[in-house]
Design a protein around this motif. Structure first.
Motif, mmCIF file in Angstrom:
data_model
loop_
_atom_site.group_PDB
_atom_site.id
_atom_site.type_symbol
_atom_site.label_atom_id
_atom_site.label_comp_id
_atom_site.label_asym_id
_atom_site.label_seq_id
_atom_site.Cartn_x
_atom_site.Cartn_y
_atom_site.Cartn_z
ATOM 1 N N PHE A 1 5.197 -21.338 -0.947
ATOM 2 C CA PHE A 1 4.563 -20.316 -0.109
ATOM 3 C C PHE A 1 4.980 -18.910 -0.552
ATOM 4 O O PHE A 1 4.420 -18.374 -1.490
ATOM 5 C CB PHE A 1 4.875 -20.576 1.363
ATOM 6 C CG PHE A 1 4.173 -21.785 1.914
ATOM 7 C CD1 PHE A 1 2.865 -21.700 2.355
ATOM 8 C CD2 PHE A 1 4.830 -23.013 1.979
ATOM 9 C CE1 PHE A 1 2.201 -22.810 2.851
ATOM 10 C CE2 PHE A 1 4.182 -24.132 2.481
ATOM 11 C CZ PHE A 1 2.860 -24.035 2.908
ATOM 12 N N PHE A 2 5.963 -18.317 0.112
ATOM 13 C CA PHE A 2 6.276 -16.911 -0.150
ATOM 14 C C PHE A 2 7.184 -16.682 -1.354
ATOM 15 O O PHE A 2 7.308 -15.544 -1.814
ATOM 16 C CB PHE A 2 6.894 -16.269 1.102
ATOM 17 C CG PHE A 2 5.897 -16.063 2.208
ATOM 18 C CD1 PHE A 2 5.029 -14.981 2.192
ATOM 19 C CD2 PHE A 2 5.803 -16.970 3.256
ATOM 20 C CE1 PHE A 2 4.096 -14.798 3.207
ATOM 21 C CE2 PHE A 2 4.882 -16.795 4.269
ATOM 22 C CZ PHE A 2 4.019 -15.710 4.247
ATOM 23 N N THR B 1 3.905 -5.690 0.655
ATOM 24 C CA THR B 1 3.709 -4.265 0.920
ATOM 25 C C THR B 1 2.254 -3.964 1.258
ATOM 26 O O THR B 1 1.334 -4.679 0.842
ATOM 27 C CB THR B 1 4.120 -3.391 -0.284
ATOM 28 O OG1 THR B 1 3.303 -3.721 -1.412
ATOM 29 C CG2 THR B 1 5.586 -3.622 -0.641
ATOM 30 N N PHE B 2 2.087 -2.910 2.027
ATOM 31 C CA PHE B 2 0.757 -2.368 2.296
ATOM 32 C C PHE B 2 0.839 -0.860 2.159
ATOM 33 O O PHE B 2 1.700 -0.215 2.775
ATOM 34 C CB PHE B 2 0.268 -2.737 3.696
ATOM 35 C CG PHE B 2 -1.030 -2.068 4.071
ATOM 36 C CD1 PHE B 2 -2.229 -2.527 3.547
ATOM 37 C CD2 PHE B 2 -1.051 -0.972 4.925
ATOM 38 C CE1 PHE B 2 -3.437 -1.903 3.874
ATOM 39 C CE2 PHE B 2 -2.246 -0.338 5.258
ATOM 40 C CZ PHE B 2 -3.437 -0.820 4.731
ATOM 41 N N MET C 1 1.016 -9.194 -2.170
ATOM 42 C CA MET C 1 1.787 -10.378 -1.811
ATOM 43 C C MET C 1 1.826 -11.313 -3.013
ATOM 44 O O MET C 1 0.823 -11.503 -3.702
ATOM 45 C CB MET C 1 1.154 -11.078 -0.595
ATOM 46 C CG MET C 1 1.941 -12.282 -0.095
ATOM 47 S SD MET C 1 1.312 -12.915 1.502
ATOM 48 C CE MET C 1 -0.232 -13.672 0.975
ATOM 49 N N LEU C 2 2.987 -11.869 -3.292
ATOM 50 C CA LEU C 2 3.178 -12.763 -4.440
ATOM 51 C C LEU C 2 2.742 -12.100 -5.745
ATOM 52 O O LEU C 2 2.233 -12.744 -6.657
ATOM 53 C CB LEU C 2 2.417 -14.069 -4.235
ATOM 54 C CG LEU C 2 2.906 -14.947 -3.072
ATOM 55 C CD1 LEU C 2 1.962 -16.123 -2.866
ATOM 56 C CD2 LEU C 2 4.319 -15.442 -3.331
ATOM 57 N N PHE D 1 -4.200 -14.667 -2.885
ATOM 58 C CA PHE D 1 -2.923 -14.161 -3.395
ATOM 59 C C PHE D 1 -2.114 -15.259 -4.084
ATOM 60 O O PHE D 1 -0.933 -15.080 -4.359
ATOM 61 C CB PHE D 1 -2.128 -13.545 -2.240
ATOM 62 C CG PHE D 1 -2.837 -12.397 -1.583
ATOM 63 C CD1 PHE D 1 -2.660 -11.104 -2.034
ATOM 64 C CD2 PHE D 1 -3.717 -12.617 -0.531
ATOM 65 C CE1 PHE D 1 -3.331 -10.042 -1.448
ATOM 66 C CE2 PHE D 1 -4.395 -11.573 0.068
ATOM 67 C CZ PHE D 1 -4.208 -10.278 -0.395
ATOM 68 N N GLY D 2 -2.752 -16.384 -4.360
ATOM 69 C CA GLY D 2 -2.084 -17.459 -5.087
ATOM 70 C C GLY D 2 -1.252 -18.379 -4.234
ATOM 71 O O GLY D 2 -0.461 -19.171 -4.768
ATOM 72 N N MET D 3 -1.400 -18.326 -2.904
ATOM 73 C CA MET D 3 -0.658 -19.225 -2.023
ATOM 74 C C MET D 3 -1.551 -20.443 -1.753
ATOM 75 O O MET D 3 -2.342 -20.458 -0.809
ATOM 76 C CB MET D 3 -0.283 -18.519 -0.714
ATOM 77 C CG MET D 3 0.656 -19.339 0.150
ATOM 78 S SD MET D 3 1.080 -18.504 1.715
ATOM 79 C CE MET D 3 2.136 -17.176 1.134
ATOM 80 N N ASN D 4 -1.411 -21.463 -2.586
ATOM 81 C CA ASN D 4 -2.382 -22.556 -2.609
ATOM 82 C C ASN D 4 -1.900 -23.871 -2.007
ATOM 83 O O ASN D 4 -2.696 -24.810 -1.878
ATOM 84 C CB ASN D 4 -2.816 -22.824 -4.060
ATOM 85 C CG ASN D 4 -3.481 -21.619 -4.696
ATOM 86 O OD1 ASN D 4 -4.338 -20.988 -4.094
ATOM 87 N ND2 ASN D 4 -3.058 -21.289 -5.919
#
Length: 207
Positions: free
Chosen positions: A103-104, A113-114, A134-135, A173-176
């Protein structure tokens, strides 16, 4: 018969204009510039579908600053940094898994960040647009928000309040990570809803 002239109309107008400006300055404090988000009076929650319901959590450690004139939502700007290792879903085993590379991946990517690029009005609501990272992946997102107002609190701080909510697709974001269900479908949904309640203090007034 002696005629007595009344007050000069131009003088009456100038006195009225000065009085109106003075009242406006008293009613609306001139506040502008940088504000610090107060995490102790702010909330950053998220939720995602888990099988047939939704499971949520929050981040315990994060910080941010706003650029804002104190009155006009169009002037709003924001920079936020979230410490990914501070994720909290009230379940230590689950939190440990969320911190893992599935996950993270907090060892490699310790922050989310934003950074906003603009605030604009869309279809009658205010939206804060910016780069969400993210990631290691950066995507532009738009966060619909509501401005609650600004003014002095009982401790003589100038504070402002906002709320917002945005939905992101974690796979962008690549969280698969996921697992298939025997009956079809998957354990986790792709969409993550992020809900925000923000209180910020004008810098110089922050405690």
């Amino acid at each position: 018969r002696t005629l007595t002239r009344g007050p000069d109309p131009m003088k009456r107008f100038l006195r009225s204009a000065v009085l109106t400006a003075a009242v406006a300055l008293i009613a609306v404090p001139a506040v502008a510039g940088s504000w610090t988000i107060d995490p102790s009076h702010s909330v950053m929650n998220f939720k995602v579908r888990h099988i047939f319901s939704k499971t949520g959590g929050s981040f315990d450690t994060w910080e941010g600053t706003l650029q804002f004139d104190g009155a006009d939502p169009a002037t709003l700007g924001a920079e936020v940094i979230i410490q990914t290792a501070s994720i909290n879903t009230d379940n230590e085993d689950r939190d440990k898994h969320l911190r893992s590379p599935d996950f993270f991946n907090v060892e490699e990517f310790p922050t989310i960040t934003f950074v906003s690029t603009r605030a604009e009005e869309q279809d009658g609501e205010w939206v804060l647009v910016g780069d969400f990272t993210m990631l290691g992946v950066t995507k532009e997102i738009a966060i619909p928000f509501e401005f609650y107002g600004s003014g002095k609190n009982p401790w003589d701080q100038t504070v402002a309040g906002f709320s917002g909510s945005v939905t992101i697709n974690r796979k962008d974001f690549g969280m698969n990570w996921n697992k298939a269900l025997d009956a079809g479908g998957a354990i986790l949904g792709d969409d993550v809803v992020i809900d925000l309640e923000i209180e910020a203090a004008e810098q110089g007034d922050a405690r």
